[in-house]
Design an enzyme around this catalytic site. Structure first.
Site, PDB file in Angstrom:
ATOM      1  N   GLU A   1     -10.231  23.991 -11.337  1.00  0.00           N
ATOM      2  CA  GLU A   1      -9.419  24.214 -12.611  1.00  0.00           C
ATOM      3  C   GLU A   1      -9.693  22.988 -13.546  1.00  0.00           C
ATOM      4  O   GLU A   1      -8.714  22.442 -14.490  1.00  0.00           O
ATOM      5  CB  GLU A   1      -7.917  24.239 -12.235  1.00  0.00           C
ATOM      6  CG  GLU A   1      -7.500  25.034 -10.952  1.00  0.00           C
ATOM      7  CD  GLU A   1      -7.794  26.609 -11.355  1.00  0.00           C
ATOM      8  OE1 GLU A   1      -8.109  26.759 -12.571  1.00  0.00           O
ATOM      9  OE2 GLU A   1      -7.730  27.269 -10.407  1.00  0.00           O
TER      10      GLU A   1
ATOM     11  N   ARG B   1       0.881  -1.219  -0.095  1.00  0.00           N
ATOM     12  CA  ARG B   1      -0.066   0.062   0.038  1.00  0.00           C
ATOM     13  C   ARG B   1       0.919   1.390  -0.075  1.00  0.00           C
ATOM     14  O   ARG B   1       0.389   2.265  -0.520  1.00  0.00           O
ATOM     15  CB  ARG B   1      -0.625  -0.018   1.277  1.00  0.00           C
ATOM     16  CG  ARG B   1      -2.026  -1.095   1.154  1.00  0.00           C
ATOM     17  CD  ARG B   1      -2.454  -1.720   2.532  1.00  0.00           C
ATOM     18  NE  ARG B   1      -3.201  -0.772   3.373  1.00  0.00           N
ATOM     19  CZ  ARG B   1      -3.299  -0.922   4.717  1.00  0.00           C
ATOM     20  NH1 ARG B   1      -2.810  -1.740   5.167  1.00  0.00           N
ATOM     21  NH2 ARG B   1      -4.428  -0.003   5.154  1.00  0.00           N
TER      22      ARG B   1
ATOM     23  N   THR C   1     -11.673  18.930  -8.554  1.00  0.00           N
ATOM     24  CA  THR C   1     -12.997  19.259  -9.060  1.00  0.00           C
ATOM     25  C   THR C   1     -12.629  20.899  -9.568  1.00  0.00           C
ATOM     26  O   THR C   1     -12.974  20.931 -10.783  1.00  0.00           O
ATOM     27  CB  THR C   1     -14.114  19.546  -7.919  1.00  0.00           C
ATOM     28  OG1 THR C   1     -14.273  18.539  -7.367  1.00  0.00           O
ATOM     29  CG2 THR C   1     -15.261  20.144  -8.676  1.00  0.00           C
TER      30      THR C   1
END
Lengths: 682, 682
Positions: free
Chosen positions: B445, B348, B443
């Site tokens: 630009e 991970r 979200t």
């Protein structure tokens, strides 16, 4: 509170087609009967009960939610304490059953500082206390005279209970135990309801008799004065501070400096110390505790469906109300398209609707298995071997499903939030805080990654039995045996045209990975550590098989067919297909490496078939989430409003409830004044 | 503040090997020279500059972070305002360059209410204002007399700028514009620095002359009184309320009721209205604005590496300090294993370390391309066609990479947080709030999903040119042409034994998906909407190709070879392999469907090869994150402390800084008292 909006602002409406109209259109174009589906999911009794409780809660000002998104932690925990008190009073007044009490808590939607008293303290006393201890502790606890918690985890020790450092040393001379924290890492940590609320704790400590350690045992210890609520001497207790979420709970720390407690403090139903001889009394049967953990995990599986459904409800409704851009191929460049009509949005959202149903059906199946087994154990007819096998099955199944479903719910909530675009980031979306509060579930009651080792151990054992020609009498052994039988002829599952073959393909892949793991471990003697990644993949494959199978079986169940219309059944089948094919293509390489499917079918599943399913499910999306029956009061979301008044609600909360709008900045960078209202102070 | 801990608590230490010792061991067993790698990543100039700024900030009490995790929104924004003021004062005092100002902000680690004034208001005035407007607005803005913001997004309109509803109607008679909000959905929304701080706004409104709309244009509008900071008449402005993160910023709403502004308000460098004739003056060249967006996105790409590195640094250090369970195959059942030694944790975490470097190198390459192109445009030697092609390349590349890298950083932060186990959920981990503050980047630009359509459009165009035998002179056209050439002979890339072949395999897959998309769109005439999911996959494949290629090229660069030791170069190469193979196997089906690799190689990449890489990188993990050079003050994390004093710091913050520990509950459910300190009030 901010002043009212000026008249000219109050006169403004959202432009274009109103949200209310859009949701009405959505509901009109689907012939799903929301009430019928809701009753199928929950039963009318439960729906009516919840409606009644909702009414009760709404009639008390203490449950008003309008400050929730604005308040800082101290104010929030204060409100939660007040709500916890009122909940307890209402529970007494209305004689709520435990299920009703839980339902009330769900509607409130955030934990109270009494949470662990109710879930864990009472339960532990009940299950692990003797009749004498029930009289001494449980009655006062049930009466909320003793407020307690369950103090297991330590600052340096999470999942590994055997590594706990807190000690309880038996003193034969005065028949007491000395509870002690020998190091900073021994400090109890994360203990819910401990930080501020509890006056008692069940403390899990290493029992030591004559210098020998007998492992962790539960002790009831008073930590605060019953009158003043001040900490007792040689005890150090407090709140561990703010967290990513769950901030209405007072998770606490706790340290002991050689605190003496009487012999009766050790909860002695299963094991204890003979006060006369100082000899350790061994536990007879650990099965019951094993069963409790299975029950807790099964409940997490069931809840994961509705946890996710809350976010998915909000996102689906908002994506039906929100319009953005026009379709590139559209002839009308003026009309903006409902966001839910974009396939990219559908591809993110509709598989999640399918997941909510899938998790719900699997959770129901898990709890049914659990109850059936409890009944079997109670009537004593099952052989010891059968009982042990069933417990092992339930244990492994609940571990696998807990890991998969809590992960799916958490990830899915974040995906839901993002499908709401920019507004998903606003607190008023109602998804962010819900997600943040839910996140501990991926860690507690068994860390999701840790649990997959338990699942692997179980599957390896099953594989060994099958290879030895002595398969157990359970589902996984049949899957494994069938895989062995067909291994050399190969499989040819038609995942695009045969629902049962989908289930078989998921079973085949799980069996393939099981025997791969077996080969690595037993034949190649690979280290356990080097296989952890494979075990995690294996556990995921096993979980997906279980969920796909349970969904399929729910669809075949005569009770399902009797409860729903043809349309609704067809739609549920499509959710089954979407869920299955979504995971099939996400794990494509495992399906074709194992030979469960052809590359061509996976390609088709991923393209044509998925697009066709999205198209068929799309018109029913709003009604499919409506069936989850969340009242607006519970969702507490501008974006998820059932009436579609999204923008009005956003604007109202921002302009009228937001305390920051009662403040004026002094933004001159050279002025020492910050808020003009504070001028006097500076 | 809570009382000091009792003496017996102060005397406690963590048990076993101390965190400090463990981190020292980690650093001793790797021969990586952290300083050398850090200089290679950032240059000594930047490192020295940052150290100097850090010292300055730490000497001012206003920047003290000890309240950050505890305070509610009002107190946090107040502190942020105070910090913003001090930053401005220090900037003047020390004559900070813009880069130094940004560095100071990064060290503080949270936005201030002046943020959008500095980023967007000044920039927009500068770039879009005439000399007259510079004199009128820019000078006062640079002097912080005018505090401004950039008001584009509306309540009902996010990405779709053409759909904005706010109007600016030209009044020929008095040479003014009337700014008006015709609907509630026209309310400006999400505008940073608008809610409380700004007294001016650049308002993007639809320009209307004689009833005809000319699209969105920027107007400078005063919204608050310069002396009293009260809202001006017929304007409604305020803060939009709390968000999932970014709560030290006053994102605002703004509505106009027919507010008149003079002709000079329209920023007129590129287009405008002739005040005498009332005729519209068309823009000459949109390339510059195009370029600015590319620049902003390229910066997001570069930042994504360090954004992620912050979480990965914390998680890597803590996973080296935290010990849990013993390895199942270990012979010493007492010694608990460092969590970072478990392969599941490595799987991970270590690919994320690789990702931080990969994103950094790609961000650097993007910015270099951008600067080179700016220089070429400035010297005017490139032909118009070449210039247009380069701009299109930069635009598409920055869109693809912005989407991929901000997504990778956000997801990676959450993975980092979870590798910290239960303590990752504590605010003191320092990851949760950082993640929450970063989330809007996926979200803004350009929404990450929306951007992938721009990338697809570019790639489709390139494919059409290649098929028409007129390929553009750029990298992607060569990749596409090569794919066409070899399509019938097939590829045989050796991804396990040839680094260059890895790059080629990623290029091959991107080319394959491009021609697939082309076939669906141009030959089968599939609707644009039905292809959005494919476009998103295509854009991801293209981004991964770019990142893998940039990483490979960085390794081949003589400057890299000169800067680092043989060990360090070898280690960077392993990070390159890990990053590449991780994504190769995560998208396995695209690699073998396209014929880029064999199934067998993917299987090996996923098992043997990955395990070998994890094992080789593991000993250097702590030093690899040390090279990112985050001071403790910046990380503000108990878990990520460079000295490993994790548990001491957690305990200190919980027991000594936590204001809740200065409060006593009354937990009797029937008592109306909540906090005993409040008794007088009840």
């Amino acid at each position: 509170m901010p002043p009212p909006n000026p008249d000219w602002v109050q006169a403004l409406k959202p432009s274009g087609v109103q949200g209310t109209e859009l949701l009405q259109q959505e509901r009109a174009k689907s012939d799903v009967d929301v009430d019928r589906v809701a009753k199928f999911l929950f039963t009318s009794e439960v729906l009516e009960r919840n409606a009644k409780i909702l009414k009760t809660l709404q009639s008390h000002k203490v449950f008003d939610k309008s400050g929730n998104y604005f308040n800082g932690r101290t104010d929030r925990i204060k409100a939660a304490l007040a709500r916890g008190k009122k909940l307890r009073q209402l529970s007494v007044e209305h004689k709520w059953t435990p299920a009703e009490f839980v339902a009330a808590n769900d509607l409130i939607g955030e934990p109270t500082p009494y949470g662990l008293h109710e879930h864990m303290f009472l339960k532990t006393l009940q299950e692990q206390g003797t009749p004498e201890q029930h009289k001494l502790y449980l009655e006062k606890a049930q009466n909320y005279e003793y407020i307690g918690c369950y103090a297991q985890t330590e600052l340096g020790h999470g999942s590994n209970v055997r590594g706990l450092e807190t000690t309880a040393t038996w003193n034969g001379e005065d028949k007491t135990f000395t509870i002690h924290s020998p190091a900073l890492t021994a400090s109890k940590w994360w203990i819910g309801s401990l930080g501020k609320a509890a006056n008692h704790a069940v403390v899990i400590a290493q029992l030591i008799i004559d210098g020998k350690t007998y492992g962790p045992h539960p002790f009831v210890v008073q930590i605060r004065d019953l009158k003043t609520h001040k900490t007792l001497p040689n005890i150090h207790v407090g709140d561990i501070g703010p967290k990513f979420g769950y901030n209405t709970m007072d998770n606490g720390f706790l340290l002991f400096n050689k605190v003496k407690v009487p012999h009766v403090s050790l909860l002695a139903r299963f094991s204890g110390v003979n006060p006369e001889t100082g000899k350790y009394i061994k536990p007879q049967n650990a099965a019951l505790v094993y069963g409790t953990m299975t029950y807790v995990r099964s409940n997490i599986v069931l809840q994961s469906g509705s946890v996710l459904a809350r976010g998915v409800t909000i996102a689906t409704r908002y994506c039906a109300v929100r319009r953005q851009f026009h379709d590139r191929d559209s002839t009308d460049p003026e009309a903006e398209t409902q966001v839910i009509d974009y396939t990219m949005v559908q591809y993110r959202l509709l598989p999640l609707i399918a997941t909510t149903y899938a998790l719900h059906f699997t959770g129901r199946a898990m709890l049914r298995l659990y109850s059936e087994n409890q009944a079997r154990m109670a009537d004593g007819k099952a052989s010891a071997a059968t009982a042990a096998q069933t417990l092992a099955d339930l244990h492994a199944t609940s571990c696998a499903l807990k890991a998969f479903s809590s992960h799916a719910a958490a990830e899915g909530l974040e995906v839901s939030r993002r499908t709401c675009g920019g507004h998903g980031y606003s607190a008023f979306s109602g998804i962010g805080s819900w997600y943040a509060d839910y996140l501990p579930t991926v860690t507690w009651e068994g860390d999701n990654y840790m649990l997959t080792q338990q699942v692997a151990r179980y599957l390896l054992k099953a594989a060994r039995a099958v290879l030895a020609g002595k398969p157990a009498d359970n589902d996984i052994s049949r899957i494994l045996a069938e895989f062995r039988r067909r291994q050399d002829i190969g499989a040819a599952f038609d995942v695009l045209d045969d629902d049962e073959d989908i289930v078989k393909a998921f079973g085949w892949r799980a069996a393939f990975l099981t025997f791969e793991a077996h080969r690595h471990r037993d034949e190649n003697k690979q280290s356990w550590n080097s296989l952890l990644i494979d075990f995690w993949r294996l556990s995921t494959a096993f979980s997906q098989y279980l969920i796909v199978k349970n969904f399929y079986e729910t669809l075949q169940d005569p009770a399902t067919k009797a409860a729903l219309s043809i349309t609704e059944l067809g739609l549920l089948r499509k959710l089954f297909l979407l869920f299955s094919l979504y995971h099939l293509q996400s794990n494509a390489s495992e399906f074709f490496t194992s030979g469960a499917t052809t590359v061509r079918q996976i390609q088709l599943a991923r393209t044509t078939q998925t697009l066709a399913l999205l198209k068929d499910i799309r018109p029913h999306a709003v009604k499919l989430v409506d069936a989850w029956s969340f009242p607006d009061w519970q969702l507490d979301s501008s974006l998820g409003r059932a009436d579609g008044k999204v923008y009005e609600d956003m604007f109202h909360r921002a302009s009228q409830l937001n305390p920051l709008n009662d403040i004026t900045f002094d933004s001159n960078p050279n002025s020492p004044v910050l808020f003009r209202e504070d001028k006097a102070k500076l």
